[in-house]
Design an enzyme around this catalytic site. Structure first.
Site, PDB file in Angstrom:
ATOM      1  N   LEU A 162       0.817  -1.211   0.000  1.00  0.00           N
ATOM      2  CA  LEU A 162       0.000   0.000   0.000  1.00  0.00           C
ATOM      3  C   LEU A 162       0.850   1.259   0.000  1.00  0.00           C
ATOM      4  CD1 LEU A 162      -2.835  -0.998   2.519  1.00  0.00           C
ATOM      5  CD2 LEU A 162      -2.939  -0.944   0.017  1.00  0.00           C
ATOM      6  N   ASP A 163       2.077   1.163   0.502  1.00  0.00           N
ATOM      7  CA  ASP A 163       2.991   2.305   0.516  1.00  0.00           C
ATOM      8  C   ASP A 163       3.661   2.395  -0.856  1.00  0.00           C
ATOM      9  OD1 ASP A 163       5.022   4.153   0.862  1.00  0.00           O
ATOM     10  OD2 ASP A 163       5.588   3.436   2.854  1.00  0.00           O
ATOM     11  N   GLU A 164       3.065   3.200  -1.734  1.00  0.00           N
ATOM     12  CA  GLU A 164       3.492   3.219  -3.129  1.00  0.00           C
ATOM     13  C   GLU A 164       4.926   3.704  -3.299  1.00  0.00           C
ATOM     14  OE1 GLU A 164       1.426   4.176  -7.415  1.00  0.00           O
ATOM     15  OE2 GLU A 164       0.800   5.333  -5.661  1.00  0.00           O
ATOM     16  N   ARG A 169       0.864  -4.390  13.005  1.00  0.00           N
ATOM     17  CA  ARG A 169       1.793  -4.559  14.122  1.00  0.00           C
ATOM     18  C   ARG A 169       1.074  -4.337  15.441  1.00  0.00           C
ATOM     19  NH1 ARG A 169       7.524  -1.650  12.389  1.00  0.00           N
ATOM     20  NH2 ARG A 169       7.945  -2.958  10.554  1.00  0.00           N
ATOM     21  N   ASN A 225       2.746 -12.697  11.325  1.00  0.00           N
ATOM     22  CA  ASN A 225       2.492 -13.225  12.669  1.00  0.00           C
ATOM     23  C   ASN A 225       1.207 -12.673  13.279  1.00  0.00           C
ATOM     24  OD1 ASN A 225       4.602 -15.087  13.324  1.00  0.00           O
ATOM     25  ND2 ASN A 225       6.027 -13.368  13.334  1.00  0.00           N
ATOM     26  N   HIS A 246       4.598 -21.593  16.287  1.00  0.00           N
ATOM     27  CA  HIS A 246       5.780 -20.757  16.060  1.00  0.00           C
ATOM     28  C   HIS A 246       5.803 -19.699  17.156  1.00  0.00           C
ATOM     29  CE1 HIS A 246       8.724 -18.118  14.297  1.00  0.00           C
ATOM     30  NE2 HIS A 246       7.845 -17.139  14.175  1.00  0.00           N
ATOM     31  N   THR A 300      13.486  -8.812  12.750  1.00  0.00           N
ATOM     32  CA  THR A 300      14.208  -9.936  12.151  1.00  0.00           C
ATOM     33  C   THR A 300      13.878  -9.950  10.664  1.00  0.00           C
ATOM     34  OG1 THR A 300      12.399 -11.489  12.579  1.00  0.00           O
ATOM     35  CG2 THR A 300      14.106 -11.317  14.263  1.00  0.00           C
TER      36      THR A 300
END
Length: 381
Positions: A102-104, A148, A187, A242, A297
């Site tokens: 989305l961040d062009e 996030r 995640n 995980h 990471t």
């Protein structure tokens, strides 16, 4: 006085994928041409000269027939997405790479950066767009994008926000690549793999969570460090979720077929005088440690995903600990995704390996399943 009227074409590069769009094409007198602003990225080129150079240089010899085309799309161009991209490119696995974000601005910048190195990767066909049409006819789509966690936010709220994002992503992916395989990296990967499976309505073999493939690589590396042996010669598995509730299968750890449990019956337990359990604890802690030091990471997970991609696209039928639907195995009744050894090939997950677990290991796997189910059952999909 007579004027010679040249035919000119104005084009402007508007995309990082290198597409030039015609914005102006007309016959101009010198006075009109002088009034056209030439600032910015506008470029005037003689059409006839371009056509002449090409026709003089290249002559068609035969018609081109469609050939087998290997295409991977990556959703999300953050640190993980780009680590996946470069790891896949350096393996020389594909004919086309498509990136979506989305961040062009970042999307175009990352794409141009990769394109400029295409002479070294031998793969010049790298495309990008905010629109999912660019992913059409992908063999494999890798999802690294996701929300996030915010300060003080519960895990359930985080997952629910990701569900909203996945609804948009999955619907577009299914529309443009209905026969693709999915690798979920975002995640919490096990829960979001379940969400992707539900939203896509794909067969279970075509939805794969990156799961414990990286956890297992870390496990083997740390065992190798402790023994002074290359990690490829260290055989052992991390299964389940995980993350913090992952399960180390100490009963199966071996070097050249020699089970370490035969040499130390208490290996991995509190009674172990050598404290091998610290190896698994370090597997869990190392991600947090890396994030604390560099903020995220990226490289190891990128290499891990490229490893999975290679097994699928080359139909290698290698065994990987990836996240898949585990209901009905090891006494688990919940419809959850957890990592177990799976054979990966061109159809995705073709077989599951029924690895033998001790009662303690099986109990930990069941506990992992219940932890995930408590969150999943509250989701609004």
């Amino acid at each position: 006085m007579s004027w010679t009227v040249p035919l000119v074409r104005a084009s402007q590069r508007v995309s990082s994928v290198g597409a030039n769009f015609l914005c102006l094409k007309m016959a101009l007198c010198p006075r009109q041409a002088a009034r056209i602003p030439l600032k910015g990225a506008w470029r005037f080129t003689s059409v006839s000269k371009m056509a002449t150079v090409k026709s003089e240089l290249i002559e068609r010899f035969t018609s081109e027939e469609p050939v087998h085309h290997s295409k991977v799309s990556i959703i999300g161009t953050g640190s993980v997405g780009m680590a996946c991209a470069i790891s896949i490119l350096l393996k020389g696995l594909i004919d086309e790479l498509a990136l979506v974000d989305l961040d062009e601005g970042k999307l175009k910048g990352e794409t141009m950066d990769l394109q400029h190195g295409s002479s070294f990767t031998k793969m010049p066909n790298i495309v990008c767009s905010k629109d999912y049409f660019v992913t059409a006819n992908s063999n494999l789509v890798i999802i690294t994008a996701g929300a996030r966690q915010e300060k003080g936010e519960t895990r359930l709220n985080l997952v629910q926000r990701n569900v909203a994002l996945f609804k948009l992503m999955i619907s577009n992916i299914v529309q443009h690549s209905p026969h693709c395989k999915l690798i979920i990296v975002s995640n919490p990967v096990d829960i979001l793999s379940y969400v992707a499976w539900k939203l896509s309505a794909f067969p279970k073999n075509r939805v794969i969570g990156s799961g414990c493939n990286l956890d297992t690589a870390r496990f083997r590396f740390l065992i190798g460090q402790k023994l002074g042996i290359h990690s490829e010669s260290c055989h052992g598995w991390i299964l389940g979720e995980h993350g913090d509730s992952s399960v180390p299968v100490w009963s199966g750890v071996n070097i050249a077929g020699v089970p370490l449990k035969d040499l130390n019956s208490d290996i991995g337990t509190d009674k172990d005088p050598e404290q091998w359990k610290n190896v698994h604890e370090e597997v869990i802690a190392t991600a947090y440690e890396i994030i604390k030091m560099k903020g995220y990471t990226s490289w190891a997970i990128g290499l891990s995903v490229a490893d999975l991609t290679e097994s699928i696209l080359k139909n290698l039928r290698r065994t990987h600990p990836v996240s898949t639907i585990i209901k009905g195995l090891y006494g688990i009744d919940e419809e959850v995704f957890l990592s177990i050894p799976c054979i990966l090939g061109e159809n995705g997950i073709t077989h599951l390996i029924k690895i033998k677990l001790t009662p303690e290991e099986e109990d930990r796997l069941k506990k992992s399943a219940k932890t995930l189910w408590e969150i999943q059952k509250e989701l609004k999909i």
